[in-house]
Write an enzyme that holds these catalytic residues in place. Structure first.
Site, short mmCIF file in Angstrom:
data_model
loop_
_atom_site.label_atom_id
_atom_site.label_comp_id
_atom_site.label_asym_id
_atom_site.label_seq_id
_atom_site.Cartn_x
_atom_site.Cartn_y
_atom_site.Cartn_z
N SER A 57 -0.92 7.74 42.51
CA SER A 57 -2.19 7.14 42.07
C SER A 57 -3.44 7.75 42.68
CB SER A 57 -2.18 5.64 42.33
OG SER A 57 -1.34 4.98 41.41
N LYS A 61 -6.03 8.66 40.18
CA LYS A 61 -7.07 7.81 39.61
C LYS A 61 -8.48 8.22 40.01
CE LYS A 61 -4.12 3.74 38.86
NZ LYS A 61 -2.82 4.20 39.38
N SER A 117 -5.48 -0.01 42.27
CA SER A 117 -4.56 0.93 41.65
C SER A 117 -3.86 0.32 40.45
CB SER A 117 -3.54 1.45 42.67
OG SER A 117 -3.22 2.79 42.43
#
Length: 286
Positions: free
Chosen positions: A67, A70, A124
């Site tokens: 993640s 992101k 997240s």
């Protein structure tokens, strides 16, 4: 593994993100004593102003980044200039059929694009991140192409992106690539704000209230001066963490990849901070 100090990464101008990103890594080293033992398999710590690489451990080893992805998702979205007040509704397209992860944002949940971005960065939230790619002009394919284009433009030579969430293990980069990504992401005030928000109450429907917290305990505890933060985890990537933070009197970019154990990445960050502040003459710039 013994961590080592590095020379400057070329002439890196603090005012020029592109010039910073374009510099090659300088592997001339000078050993420091009593380096901490870190669980993370790949580490890079860089002075965010000068570009000096303060620590390294396998900084050029390509790893899945989970993640941490992101941050790139956020930059591509914000570059597009889309309305952040536009409502977005979670659809079946956002359901994770790759790893079958769950989400509290059920199909039919509606939040603004701004809130989806906040939840993606702060907690997240995978469906929130996926919805940002789906609602991009041209859809997911165009969004992923723009992610890879953005990566090249900021000097992430070894990075590749296949989705907007990080659930795809093919999303990968080196620790030095991620230093450049954090440096670039830090230029966006909303990314700084949202990634360091402690908690948020979301109302995805008239009857549902969801309480989200930051996925980084160091942000939640409030004892560190953190300007940007992002955690990541999938099995293939291990526990990952990137931050822009203060250690001693310096602003640093910290990248920790492939730690095993839920607390390992945070413990590594604490070990680095303790060690650096115990050896200020070895690394602090003027």
């Amino acid at each position: 593994m013994m961590l080592r100090t590095f020379a400057l990464l070329g002439c890196l101008a603090a005012s020029s993100m592109v010039a910073y990103a374009a510099q090659p890594v300088n592997l001339q080293t000078q050993a420091l004593t009593s380096s901490p033992r870190l669980n993370s398999q790949s580490v890079a710590v860089v002075d965010s102003q000068t570009g000096k690489l303060v620590y390294e451990k396998n900084p050029l080893q390509t790893q899945p980044i989970a993640s941490i992805t992101k941050l790139m998702t956020a930059m591509v979205l914000l570059d597009a200039g889309l309305s952040l007040d536009e409502p977005i509704t979670i659809t079946e397209d956002e359901v994770d059929r790759l790893k079958n992860t769950s989400s509290r944002l059920s199909v039919g949940s509606t939040l603004t694009r701004r809130e989806m971005l906040l939840l993606a960065l702060m907690s997240s939230e995978n469906r929130a991140s996926a919805s940002l790619a789906r609602t991009y002009p041209g859809g997911k394919a165009a969004f992923i192409a723009k992610m890879n284009q953005k990566a090249r433009s900021i000097g992430m030579r070894n990075a590749v992106f296949h989705d907007a969430t990080g659930l795809d293990m093919r999303n990968s980069a080196t620790a030095m690539d991620l230093v450049r990504m954090v440096k670039a992401a830090y230029q966006y005030p909303l990314i700084r704000q949202f990634s360091t928000t402690h908690e948020y109450i979301a109302h995805p429907s008239a009857t549902r209230v969801l309480h989200y917290k930051n996925s980084n305990p160091l942000v939640r505890e409030g004892e560190w001066d953190i300007g940007l933060s992002k955690t990541g985890y999938i099995e293939e990537a291990g526990r990952c963490l990137v931050m822009e933070t203060t250690m001693g009197s310096q602003r640093l970019i910290v990248v920790l990849l492939a730690a095993n154990g839920s607390a390992a990445r945070v413990n590594d960050a604490k070990s680095i901070k303790t060690w650096l502040e115990a050896h200020p003459n070895s690394w602090l710039s003027g």
